[in-house]
Each structure stands twice: as structure tokens, then as C-alpha cells.
Write a protein that holds these residues in place. Structure first.
Motif, PDB file in Angstrom:
ATOM      1  N   UNK A 131      16.829 -17.405  15.204  1.00  0.00           N
ATOM      2  CA  UNK A 131      17.980 -17.527  16.256  1.00  0.00           C
ATOM      3  C   UNK A 131      18.994 -18.668  16.633  1.00  0.00           C
ATOM      4  N   UNK A 132      19.611 -19.327  16.065  1.00  0.00           N
ATOM      5  CA  UNK A 132      20.526 -20.565  16.740  1.00  0.00           C
ATOM      6  C   UNK A 132      21.741 -19.777  17.399  1.00  0.00           C
ATOM      7  N   UNK A 133      22.488 -19.947  18.494  1.00  0.00           N
ATOM      8  CA  UNK A 133      22.938 -19.988  18.721  1.00  0.00           C
ATOM      9  C   UNK A 133      24.315 -20.279  18.952  1.00  0.00           C
ATOM     10  N   UNK A 134      25.039 -19.366  18.694  1.00  0.00           N
ATOM     11  CA  UNK A 134      26.954 -18.969  18.548  1.00  0.00           C
ATOM     12  C   UNK A 134      28.120 -19.549  18.914  1.00  0.00           C
ATOM     13  N   UNK A 135      27.076 -19.865  20.128  1.00  0.00           N
ATOM     14  CA  UNK A 135      28.360 -20.701  21.392  1.00  0.00           C
ATOM     15  C   UNK A 135      27.678 -21.150  22.258  1.00  0.00           C
ATOM     16  N   UNK A 136      27.615 -22.146  22.640  1.00  0.00           N
ATOM     17  CA  UNK A 136      27.218 -22.793  23.887  1.00  0.00           C
ATOM     18  C   UNK A 136      26.644 -22.953  25.150  1.00  0.00           C
ATOM     19  N   UNK A 137      25.146 -22.111  25.407  1.00  0.00           N
ATOM     20  CA  UNK A 137      25.729 -21.915  26.770  1.00  0.00           C
ATOM     21  C   UNK A 137      25.685 -22.593  27.984  1.00  0.00           C
ATOM     22  N   UNK A 138      25.888 -22.493  29.111  1.00  0.00           N
ATOM     23  CA  UNK A 138      25.374 -23.485  30.147  1.00  0.00           C
ATOM     24  C   UNK A 138      25.218 -22.906  31.436  1.00  0.00           C
ATOM     25  N   UNK A 139      24.562 -24.201  32.122  1.00  0.00           N
ATOM     26  CA  UNK A 139      23.672 -23.895  32.967  1.00  0.00           C
ATOM     27  C   UNK A 139      23.431 -24.512  34.280  1.00  0.00           C
ATOM     28  N   UNK A 140      23.387 -24.118  35.369  1.00  0.00           N
ATOM     29  CA  UNK A 140      24.044 -24.882  36.623  1.00  0.00           C
ATOM     30  C   UNK A 140      22.893 -25.273  36.826  1.00  0.00           C
ATOM     31  N   UNK A 141      23.409 -26.694  38.209  1.00  0.00           N
ATOM     32  CA  UNK A 141      22.420 -27.448  38.463  1.00  0.00           C
ATOM     33  C   UNK A 141      21.154 -26.091  39.512  1.00  0.00           C
ATOM     34  N   UNK A 142      22.074 -25.085  39.825  1.00  0.00           N
ATOM     35  CA  UNK A 142      20.741 -24.060  41.039  1.00  0.00           C
ATOM     36  C   UNK A 142      20.264 -22.691  39.910  1.00  0.00           C
ATOM     37  N   UNK A 143      19.847 -22.430  39.066  1.00  0.00           N
ATOM     38  CA  UNK A 143      19.035 -22.007  38.480  1.00  0.00           C
ATOM     39  C   UNK A 143      17.982 -22.863  37.424  1.00  0.00           C
ATOM     40  N   UNK A 144      17.457 -22.178  38.143  1.00  0.00           N
ATOM     41  CA  UNK A 144      15.712 -22.187  38.051  1.00  0.00           C
ATOM     42  C   UNK A 144      14.996 -22.346  35.559  1.00  0.00           C
ATOM     43  N   UNK A 145      13.845 -22.302  36.456  1.00  0.00           N
ATOM     44  CA  UNK A 145      13.564 -22.879  34.597  1.00  0.00           C
ATOM     45  C   UNK A 145      13.540 -21.032  33.659  1.00  0.00           C
ATOM     46  N   UNK A 146      12.786 -20.261  35.222  1.00  0.00           N
ATOM     47  CA  UNK A 146      12.808 -19.215  34.638  1.00  0.00           C
ATOM     48  C   UNK A 146      13.599 -18.366  33.831  1.00  0.00           C
ATOM     49  N   UNK A 147      15.027 -18.580  35.030  1.00  0.00           N
ATOM     50  CA  UNK A 147      15.938 -17.934  34.996  1.00  0.00           C
ATOM     51  C   UNK A 147      17.132 -18.195  33.052  1.00  0.00           C
TER      52      UNK A 147
END
Length: 372
Positions: A131-147
């Protein structure tokens, strides 16, 4: 090791009757007793490999109808196979050990007139690899590893059960990161960057954990009366053995990137840093490591996972379906006992066949720490 009773382990060391079952189940179920349609098992095996992206793969020979449409039971369009092996005790009681859930990836039949059907399957990690990503997904510095893990895994498996062995899932990333195309590689780096391993277990849960304590064997692979060992081969090789790990992360501001070193600091160890084995470091870099403490934890964990005598054992033994990769076992032969870590296992689905495996001897050493 998967949970089993003491009676199960005792019975393995004597005469016993093995039982095997396979069920076709709707995708996404969890637990050790899913709802499904049983299919008669002829043979096959489950192969487990600690170093592979997909830890568990299935080869299953069954009696059944070859699929001719997408809705047929054995069609490789989403259905899974749940497999278990157990011991039949007196009175009709069977204690089962789940071997896991496997998505059907291919179906073959050499004799199209009605011969046995061979099914190939992969555990649920195969779905994350594909299931490769069809578009990049960005995560913020405040997101957790679990998120991060939850978002990328449940995008593929909406009902996934994800288990962490500690509170790492609540730690913030501390820097913005972007998952590009390879979903699995991104998650694998995230997990390895915290010094952990991950796999889909026998219940269909995604487990993110520290490797088991290598100093506490869970099973004895031994010969003689009451033993389970059938055959054993040995090899000594320095392939894949390191006696230091250098870890480097990425800075979150203008400071230098965090780094750390872990090395074999035991003068009595055959892989002692500075001893006759030589200096053989491994280098690892991850954008998920943002503090010196994280770097040191990861370095220590990676050293434990690769450190050990360059001595490997191939064995055949009575089947213990509860064993898993990373399990420490004691290997007893000719009056000598060694502690090994299981790297690969093949669990047969034919009651009369033997289990095969490969191990690496685990050297218990003092790990030294130093700034990189």
C-alpha cells in the motif's frame, strides 16, 4: 513465545497427537478464534523470519474448489487464512496455538481435474508493503509516534489493533516529517529509530515492542531422553556481527545532530571492542531521533539485536508452534548448553513433519556507551 499451558509444553516432550486447522476468514478479524469456513489441510508450512519485511508467510495445501470468480472462497481478493496447530489431549480436548492471519496472495492447482490446491499467503505486513502512498503525508512536530502509526496503518487496515509495550506512542515527534511514497519503509524507520521491533502477531495485532530479554530462555532445544532435538548443524561466520553501533539523528534547531555510540565493553566477550575480533561498527541514521537520549537507547537496542558469537545453529526438532523469532532458547548438546536467539523458523502443517530453524548464539556482554 506465544502463550500455552505448562501441560502443552510437557506433552511436546513425549508421545502426542498433533492437530492442524485452517479457516478462510473475512479480512480484519482479530483474536485466536475468528469466524470462518474450515478447509481440509493436506500439508504446508508457516515460515517466520525475524529479518524479513513480512515476518510470516504461508504455504498451504488443501482440498477445495479452485476459484473461478472474485467472490469465491479461495480467490486472492482480500480473504485471509487463519491457521492454528495444537495438541489433542484425552477426552477430545485440543489446546490450540494460533499461527496467525495470512492474506491469500496466490492459488495454484497442478492437476486442474481436481487435485490439491496450493495457497500462498502473507501476514498483514504484506498489505503495508504493497500500500504505497499516492501522495505525501505530512506530520507536525506535535504529532506523536502513536498518531503517525495509527494514521498510516488504519488507512490500510481500518480496524487494526495496535499495541505498544510502553509509552513511546505518546512521545511527540519533535520535528515535522513527511511520509513520501513508501509507507512501510517510513514506518519501519520510525520503529527502528526508537530501538524497537514490530510485527503482526498470532492474534492479528500489530505489536511494537522491545525484543525479548536474550538472557531468559523460554524453551530448551535438547537431545536425549525427553529431548526435542532431531538433528543439528553448526556454522561459524562473522557475517552480520557488529561490536559497536553508531547512531545519528537530525537536529530540530541550529544545534548539531544528536548522536551516540554503544559498543561491546566486556573483556571476556569474543566480540570485545578492541579485542582480537577487531573493531566492526554499524552506522545508523534516522530523522526520528532528535535527542541524545533517543540516540543512545537506539544504539544500545541495535547492538543487542546484532551482537553475539559468530556461531549459528540449524536444527530440526519436535514442533513447538508457540515459538517465534527473537525468542531466546537454550541449546543443549553433548553436555554443553548455549543461549541462542531464534532468527528463522519453519512450522510444518503436516502433523508428522519436523520443525526447522536457525539461531544465533547470544553473547551476554557489558554494553559501553560513548558520545559519537
Amino acid at each position: 513465545m506465544r502463550p500455552v499451558s505448562d501441560a502443552f509444553l510437557r506433552t511436546l516432550r513425549g508421545s502426542h497427537t498433533a492437530a492442524v486447522q485452517a479457516f478462510v476468514v473475512d479480512a480484519g478479524q482479530t483474536g485466536t478464534a475468528p469466524a470462518g469456513t474450515e478447509i481440509p489441510v493436506i500439508g504446508g508450512d508457516v515460515q517466520l523470519d525475524a529479518s524479513a519485511d513480512v515476518r510470516a508467510t504461508l504455504a498451504l495445501d488443501v482440498v477445495g474448489s479452485f476459484p473461478t470468480g472474485s467472490g469465491d472462497l479461495l480467490a486472492p481478493y482480500g480473504n485471509e487464512i487463519f491457521v492454528r496447530r495444537g495438541i489433542a489431549f484425552g477426552g477430545g480436548r485440543i489446546e490450540w496455538v494460533s499461527l496467525g492471519y495470512f492474506r491469500i496472495t496466490s492459488v495454484e492447482q497442478d492437476d486442474a481435474s481436481g487435485g490439491p490446491i496450493r495457497i500462498a499467503g502473507q501476514d498483514r505486513m504484506g498489505g503495508l508493503v504493497k500500500a504505497r502512498l499516492i501522495a505525501p503525508v505530512q506530520f507536525a512536530a506535535t504529532d506523536t509516534y502513536g498518531d503517525v502509526v495509527t494514521e498510516l496503518v488504519t488507512d490500510v487496515y481500518p480496524g487494526a489493533v495496535i499495541e505498544w509495550d510502553d509509552t513511546t506512542d505518546t512521545d511527540p515527534l519533535a520535528r515535522a516529517v513527511i511520509a513520501e511514497e513508501d509507507r512501510h519503509a517510513f514506518l519501519a524507520e520510525l520503529v527502528a529509530g526508537r530501538g524497537k521491533i514490530w510485527f503482526w502477531d498470532h492474534r492479528g495485532h500489530l505489536v511494537i515492542t522491545d525484543p525479548p530479554d536474550p538472557s531468559d530462555p523460554v524453551w530448551a532445544v535438547d537431545s536425549g531422553e525427553g529431548g526435542v532435538l532431531i538433528d543439528l548443524g553448526r556454522e561459524i561466520s562473522d557475517e552480520g556481527v557488529y561490536n559497536a553501533v553508531v547512531v545519528t539523528g537530525e537536529a530540530v534547531d541550529t544545534t548539531a545532530p544528536p548522536s551516540a555510540i554503544a559498543y561491546d565493553n566486556d573483556p571476556n566477550s569474543p566480540t570485545y571492542w578492541g579485542g582480537p575480533f577487531g573493531k566492526v561498527p554499524r552506522f545508523y541514521t534516522s530523522s526520528f531521533i532528535v535527542t541524545a537520549g533517543q540516540a543512545q537507547t537506539t544504539a544500545n537496542a541495535m547492538l543487542r539485536q546484532t551482537l553475539g558469537l559468530p556461531y549459528n545453529v540449524d536444527f530440526q526438532a519436535i514442533v513447538n508452534p508457540a515459538l517465534e523469532p527473537w525468542d531466546p532458547v537454550s541449546v543443549r548438546l553433548a553436555g554443553r548448553t548455549e543461549t541462542h536467539v531464534i532468527e528463522r523458523l519453519t512450522v510444518p502443517l503436516s502433523p508428522a513433519a519436523a520443525m526447522t530453524g536457525q539461531t544465533r548464539e547470544q553473547t551476554l556482554v557489558v554494553i559501553g556507551e560513548a558520545d559519537a
